[in-house]
Design a protein around this motif. Sequence first.
Motif, mmCIF file in Angstrom:
data_model
loop_
_atom_site.group_PDB
_atom_site.id
_atom_site.type_symbol
_atom_site.label_atom_id
_atom_site.label_comp_id
_atom_site.label_asym_id
_atom_site.label_seq_id
_atom_site.Cartn_x
_atom_site.Cartn_y
_atom_site.Cartn_z
ATOM 1 N N TYR A 150 1.020 -1.856 0.228
ATOM 2 C CA TYR A 150 0.043 -0.183 -0.580
ATOM 3 C C TYR A 150 1.194 1.211 0.369
ATOM 4 C CZ TYR A 150 -3.773 -3.074 1.367
ATOM 5 O OH TYR A 150 -4.658 -3.851 1.687
ATOM 6 N N ASP A 151 0.821 2.339 -0.549
ATOM 7 C CA ASP A 151 1.070 3.428 -1.035
ATOM 8 C C ASP A 151 1.514 3.839 0.186
ATOM 9 O OD1 ASP A 151 2.965 5.378 -1.979
ATOM 10 O OD2 ASP A 151 1.575 6.600 -3.641
ATOM 11 N N VAL A 152 1.461 3.594 1.263
ATOM 12 C CA VAL A 152 1.049 5.145 3.014
ATOM 13 C C VAL A 152 2.374 4.787 4.021
ATOM 14 C CG1 VAL A 152 -1.498 4.868 3.047
ATOM 15 C CG2 VAL A 152 0.063 3.331 4.197
ATOM 16 N N SER A 153 3.198 5.357 4.711
ATOM 17 C CA SER A 153 4.076 5.301 5.609
ATOM 18 C C SER A 153 3.431 4.133 6.115
ATOM 19 C CB SER A 153 3.953 6.635 5.717
ATOM 20 O OG SER A 153 3.207 7.146 7.079
ATOM 21 N N GLU A 154 4.536 3.668 6.518
ATOM 22 C CA GLU A 154 4.596 1.683 7.373
ATOM 23 C C GLU A 154 3.833 1.952 8.582
ATOM 24 O OE1 GLU A 154 8.842 2.121 9.168
ATOM 25 O OE2 GLU A 154 8.705 1.150 6.999
ATOM 26 N N ASP A 155 4.051 3.510 8.882
ATOM 27 C CA ASP A 155 3.059 3.498 10.373
ATOM 28 C C ASP A 155 1.871 3.739 11.180
ATOM 29 O OD1 ASP A 155 4.500 5.942 9.945
ATOM 30 O OD2 ASP A 155 4.352 6.561 11.563
ATOM 31 N N THR A 156 1.174 3.703 9.024
ATOM 32 C CA THR A 156 0.268 4.478 9.301
ATOM 33 C C THR A 156 -1.548 3.204 9.641
ATOM 34 O OG1 THR A 156 0.525 5.591 6.921
ATOM 35 C CG2 THR A 156 -2.365 4.702 8.005
ATOM 36 N N PRO A 157 -1.907 3.930 10.211
ATOM 37 C CA PRO A 157 -3.123 2.952 11.079
ATOM 38 C C PRO A 157 -3.811 2.760 9.846
ATOM 39 C CG PRO A 157 -3.058 5.095 12.061
ATOM 40 C CD PRO A 157 -2.018 5.249 10.936
ATOM 41 N N LEU A 158 -4.047 1.262 10.181
ATOM 42 C CA LEU A 158 -5.475 0.561 9.002
ATOM 43 C C LEU A 158 -6.357 0.360 8.886
ATOM 44 C CD1 LEU A 158 -2.874 -1.220 6.384
ATOM 45 C CD2 LEU A 158 -3.395 1.450 6.516
ATOM 46 N N ALA A 159 -8.243 0.560 8.832
ATOM 47 C CA ALA A 159 -9.411 -0.105 9.390
ATOM 48 C C ALA A 159 -9.571 -1.024 7.993
ATOM 49 C CB ALA A 159 -9.834 1.173 9.611
ATOM 50 N N ILE A 160 -10.705 -1.746 9.059
ATOM 51 C CA ILE A 160 -11.188 -2.463 7.883
ATOM 52 C C ILE A 160 -13.011 -2.214 8.261
ATOM 53 C CG2 ILE A 160 -12.794 -4.874 7.140
ATOM 54 C CD1 ILE A 160 -9.862 -5.055 7.370
ATOM 55 N N MET A 161 -12.930 -1.363 6.942
ATOM 56 C CA MET A 161 -14.706 -0.444 6.523
ATOM 57 C C MET A 161 -16.156 -1.936 6.168
ATOM 58 S SD MET A 161 -15.349 3.098 5.227
ATOM 59 C CE MET A 161 -14.044 4.211 7.012
ATOM 60 N N VAL A 162 -17.087 -1.925 6.599
ATOM 61 C CA VAL A 162 -17.993 -2.889 6.153
ATOM 62 C C VAL A 162 -19.585 -2.029 6.565
ATOM 63 C CG1 VAL A 162 -19.053 -5.508 6.598
ATOM 64 C CG2 VAL A 162 -16.118 -4.768 7.629
ATOM 65 N N ILE A 163 -19.293 -2.788 4.828
ATOM 66 C CA ILE A 163 -20.821 -2.006 4.891
ATOM 67 C C ILE A 163 -22.070 -2.188 5.341
ATOM 68 C CG2 ILE A 163 -21.527 -2.329 2.266
ATOM 69 C CD1 ILE A 163 -22.015 0.652 1.852
ATOM 70 N N SER A 164 -23.389 -1.910 5.430
ATOM 71 C CA SER A 164 -24.557 -2.950 5.602
ATOM 72 C C SER A 164 -25.292 -1.884 4.728
ATOM 73 C CB SER A 164 -24.997 -2.794 7.363
ATOM 74 O OG SER A 164 -25.714 -0.990 6.866
ATOM 75 N N ASP A 165 -26.625 -3.046 4.456
ATOM 76 C CA ASP A 165 -27.954 -2.874 3.802
ATOM 77 C C ASP A 165 -28.401 -2.341 4.486
ATOM 78 O OD1 ASP A 165 -26.681 -4.321 1.170
ATOM 79 O OD2 ASP A 165 -27.685 -6.132 2.641
ATOM 80 N N ARG A 166 -28.033 -1.931 5.688
ATOM 81 C CA ARG A 166 -28.813 -0.744 6.252
ATOM 82 C C ARG A 166 -29.992 0.644 5.213
ATOM 83 N NH1 ARG A 166 -25.172 -1.612 10.416
ATOM 84 N NH2 ARG A 166 -24.806 0.022 10.542
ATOM 85 N N ILE A 167 -30.754 0.776 5.880
ATOM 86 C CA ILE A 167 -31.149 2.379 5.246
ATOM 87 C C ILE A 167 -31.812 3.397 6.034
ATOM 88 C CG2 ILE A 167 -33.657 1.440 4.745
ATOM 89 C CD1 ILE A 167 -32.835 3.547 1.910
ATOM 90 N N SER A 168 -31.099 4.351 6.247
ATOM 91 C CA SER A 168 -31.395 5.256 6.866
ATOM 92 C C SER A 168 -31.834 6.895 6.697
ATOM 93 C CB SER A 168 -29.869 6.213 7.918
ATOM 94 O OG SER A 168 -29.216 6.967 7.335
ATOM 95 N N ALA A 169 -32.808 7.255 6.984
ATOM 96 C CA ALA A 169 -33.632 8.233 6.807
ATOM 97 C C ALA A 169 -33.588 9.298 7.903
ATOM 98 C CB ALA A 169 -34.561 7.950 5.419
#
Length: 367
Positions: free
Chosen positions: A47-66
């Motif tokens: 990945y094209d980032v500095s070696e100490d960059t914090p990473l996260a897993i982002m998981v989308i849902s099918d929830r619907i908000s309005a």
Amino acid sequence: MSLADKVLAVNNDLPIRTDSAVHSGKVRSVYWLTDEDSRRLIKEKGYDVSEDTPLAIMVISDRISAFDCIWQGEGGMKGVPGKGAALNAISNHWFKLFKENGLADSHILDIPHPFVWIVQKAKPVMIEAICRQYITGSMWRSYTKGERDFCGIALPEGLEKDSKLPELLQTPSTKGILEGIPGVPAVDDVNITRKNIEDNYQAFNFKSLEDISLYEKLLTEGFDVISDALAKLDQIFVDTKFEFGYVKGRDGKDKLIYMDEVGTPDSSRIWDGEQYRAGKVVENSKEGFRQLLLNHFPDPDILLNKDRMAEREALARDNELPESVLMEVSNTYTAIAEKITGEKITLSDNPKAEIISILREQYQLID
């Protein structure tokens, strides 16, 4: 297998290795990886980032908000089939196009699954960067009440509902509740002027005054790239919300990037061009669902009046919407995603099992 089983409604219970609490928003959940896993993935995947960059897993849902509430359907439908995959596919498409056009990077580093992004940590700019090409929605409602000043911009008399504005307008609002900024009420989503931002740029997390002009430039350029691409599909990009943040490059310097999602039916209004020319507004966005809710309940003021939030939450909690309503929304999302990306959105039989399998076998993030 029922349709409800194909909906990913709960996305904050995946067994991803993390030292932090899972952060769940209206639609996405974020799992911050351990420092060890972040460094390992940056090295393994290049990945094209500095070696100490914090990473996260982002998981989308099918929830619907309005109207700031999560809605559900009958038969245990806790979301909209295909919505999560459609949203991610559209954002992925636009972020790729931004890169091809030489615009800024996004927070996304990798896409292991249609529901999942691997992202780098960004420090968000505390602004909902809103761009409008047509007068509709909340702006039109305020205009009919006699308001002519929007975020320090004066609108002319005589505008008609859903008509094209004289120019592309940027009408920013606050992201979250910001305390102690002179002239800016401490409430979420309040309109602000450019002068508010200039006078308090550090409170909005800008690193410099010059970066205000940079975010405005990236907002306009991003809007134009999407608007031009949609026009080729005879779709009208009406208005949208972008979000920005800072990350550190490999050189250790701060850079402003796009984050969250861009040009999706959740964050934008998209109209069918042919229907618009015939004098009819057909929404290819969540606005259609909002209108449906306003028509569905006998007292729409509950949905529009922020002072009635408790009643609104009860409305969302205690009312299961007909399955046909959620399937209509599903068709809107998947159809516009397929039109934009040129690829079919397929419903997964068990999205959660797929995600766990991929993150375990290909990324070693699940024990």
